[in-house]
Scaffold this active site. Structure first.
Site, PDB file in Angstrom:
ATOM      1  N   GLU A 171       0.807  -1.240   0.000  1.00  0.00           N
ATOM      2  CA  GLU A 171       0.000   0.000   0.000  1.00  0.00           C
ATOM      3  C   GLU A 171       0.833   1.281   0.000  1.00  0.00           C
ATOM      4  OE1 GLU A 171      -2.791  -0.380   3.226  1.00  0.00           O
ATOM      5  OE2 GLU A 171      -3.751  -2.130   2.344  1.00  0.00           O
ATOM      6  N   GLU A 288      -6.114 -10.868  -1.710  1.00  0.00           N
ATOM      7  CA  GLU A 288      -6.958 -10.704  -0.514  1.00  0.00           C
ATOM      8  C   GLU A 288      -8.440 -10.678  -0.885  1.00  0.00           C
ATOM      9  OE1 GLU A 288      -5.567  -7.448   1.969  1.00  0.00           O
ATOM     10  OE2 GLU A 288      -3.466  -7.906   1.553  1.00  0.00           O
TER      11      GLU A 288
HETATM   12  C1  XIL Z   1      -6.317  -6.826   8.170  1.00  0.00           C
HETATM   13  C2  XIL Z   1      -6.637  -8.054   9.030  1.00  0.00           C
HETATM   14  O1  XIL Z   1      -7.507  -8.898   8.327  1.00  0.00           O
HETATM   15  C3  XIL Z   1      -7.264  -7.634  10.351  1.00  0.00           C
HETATM   16  O2  XIL Z   1      -7.423  -8.759  11.209  1.00  0.00           O
HETATM   17  C4  XIL Z   1      -6.403  -6.581  11.022  1.00  0.00           C
HETATM   18  O3  XIL Z   1      -7.052  -6.120  12.179  1.00  0.00           O
HETATM   19  C5  XIL Z   1      -6.144  -5.413  10.084  1.00  0.00           C
HETATM   20  O4  XIL Z   1      -5.541  -5.905   8.879  1.00  0.00           O
HETATM   21  N1  XIL Z   1      -5.048  -5.004   3.574  1.00  0.00           N
HETATM   22  C6  XIL Z   1      -4.001  -5.764   4.029  1.00  0.00           C
HETATM   23  C7  XIL Z   1      -4.212  -6.682   5.178  1.00  0.00           C
HETATM   24  O5  XIL Z   1      -2.930  -5.768   3.414  1.00  0.00           O
HETATM   25  O6  XIL Z   1      -3.048  -6.866   5.949  1.00  0.00           O
HETATM   26  C8  XIL Z   1      -5.348  -6.239   6.054  1.00  0.00           C
HETATM   27  O7  XIL Z   1      -5.589  -7.237   7.038  1.00  0.00           O
HETATM   28  C9  XIL Z   1      -6.579  -5.966   5.219  1.00  0.00           C
HETATM   29  C10 XIL Z   1      -6.328  -4.880   4.226  1.00  0.00           C
END
Ligand code: XIL
Length: 404
Positions: A171, A288
């Site tokens: 990001e 994701e």
């Molecule tokens: C999220 C997790 O799923 C949660 O449990 C945590 O509280 C916050 O992070 N983008 C990403 C991930 O790259 O690492 C994130 O994961 C979701 C958004």
């Protein structure tokens, strides 16, 4: 896919069907009594359908849940050819206090993957979120590079030779921050300038020469002006890295989709973006995948239809390109998902399995997208595995119950 099944495969699939009570895509009681249950194991699993197209399928794993919930562990073993740590490899979890490291969860997940011959993604080395509180307090331009590189070395060398791909930088782009290069104004950028990205990738390659090094980001999926700006900024970044011979092998498109939202459509801009990455000889991972259905129409059937529509249209656009090599959902079931808290939506249906670990219509949407995907060579571009001292089986976990 072959129609010839071994006796063992048939028995295995049968056993899984027998254990499954959900009747997929079926919402009337009359049909409930007649339609066969949806098979999800063996040749019907997502990993099997993905493999038939030369793809990997997997999910983000919550290690605490893996320890206490054997059904969840079983579902992951059944469905996944690759997994990723949802939280346990993030800096705040690894080094909650300065120089006090906590590797138990990450080691346990790595061991679980190896024991079950599942590939492992590392997530994530350099990010502006989930940083330890001590780091946010102490980081200044004078020490930032040393801290960042030491962390990358620590993580990459510990698991060297055992990680399919590392999300090296997560990001780093946000055109809304107003910089001409589209980079996000993070603590790393403020301390080290845009070069922090290059430094991070070089440090990762030096510490683990066999992992595919990935740039991972969100907001690249749908056909909005904002997403097009973000794609442009990512391409600018990757081209700049490539021109400077920085070792970047792959781009992760996070794939947090939205159901029932006007403007959330998936198609030509996404395809052009992936084609541009292919021209740069990069692999693409959908890292994701999940669907925010908090704004979808009320009622299970309508919500399922919106989730299926988002998933199918997105995957059919993305998987049309052979550079996409892996799909990971952010959680395998709604039993363990960030979607509930993130969107204050306890009734979400935006993952392949539900709270009782029965398949949701999204399972069939992913499966069918794999069946319709263009076939791709299974091992193109994967860096050859390097043998290291940390070979599978070397991990000692004396204090933890073993994960099977
Ligand atoms: C999220 C997790 O799923 C949660 O449990 C945590 O509280 C916050 O992070 N983008 C990403 C991930 O790259 O690492 C994130 O994961 C979701 C958004």
């Amino acid at each position: 896919m072959t129609n010839l099944r071994t006796r063992r495969q048939v028995l295995r699939a049968g056993a899984i069907v027998a254990g499954s009570s959900l009747i997929a895509g079926c919402h009337s009681t009359a049909l409930m009594h007649t339609a066969p249950p949806l098979a999800v194991g063996g040749e019907s699993s997502l990993r099997f359908h993905a493999a038939s197209a030369g793809l990997l399928f997997g999910c983000a794993v919550d290690v605490a849940a893996l320890r206490r919930d054997p059904e969840y562990a079983r579902l992951i073993r059944q469905q996944c050819s690759i997994i990723v740590a949802e939280n346990c490899m993030k800096w705040s979890n690894i080094e909650p206090e300065r120089d006090r490291f906590r590797f138990e969860d990450a080691d346990a997940l790595m061991a679980f993957a190896e024991k079950n011959r599942i590939k492992m993604r590392g997530h994530t080395l350099v990010w502006h979120e989930q940083l330890p509180a001590w780091l946010e307090k102490e980081v200044v331009p004078e020490n930032a590079q040393q801290l960042m590189v030491a962390h990358i070395r620590k993580m990459c060398s510990r698991y060297s030779g055992r990680i399919h791909s590392w999300d090296v930088v997560n990001e780093a782009v946000d055109p809304k921050d107003g910089r001409p290069d589209g980079l996000r104004n993070t603590p790393w950028l403020q301390s080290l300038g845009p070069e922090y990205i290059e430094t991070a990738f070089r440090a990762a390659r030096a510490a683990d020469p066999s992992a595919l090094l990935t740039y991972n980001d969100w907001g690249l999926e749908d056909e909005t002006v904002e997403n097009e700006d973000r794609r442009r900024a990512v391409l600018l970044l990757i081209r700049r890295l490539r021109a400077r011979n920085v070792p970047v092998d792959a781009v992760g498109i996070q794939s947090h989709l939205r159901a029932g939202v006007r403007g959330a459509q998936y198609g030509s801009g996404l395809k052009r973006f992936i084609a541009a990455l292919r021209d740069l000889d990069l692999q693409v991972f959908l890292t994701e995948l999940d669907v925010d259905d908090s704004r979808a129409p009320a009622g299970e059937a309508a919500r399922d239809a919106a989730v299926v529509e988002a998933t199918s249209s997105y995957l059919s656009a993305a998987l049309a390109d052979p550079s996409v090599r892996a799909v990971l959902s952010w959680g395998i079931s709604t039993r363990h998902t960030w979607l509930k808290e993130r969107y204050r939506n306890p009734i979400t249906r935006g993952l392949p399995f539900d709270d009782t670990l029965q398949p949701l219509p999204m399972f069939a949407a992913i499966r069918d997208s794999f069946s319709n995907a263009v076939a791709r060579p299974q091992d193109k571009g994967v860096r050859p595995p390097a043998r290291t001292a940390n070979a599978p089986g070397d991990v000692q976990q004396p204090h933890l119950p073993s994960l099977r």
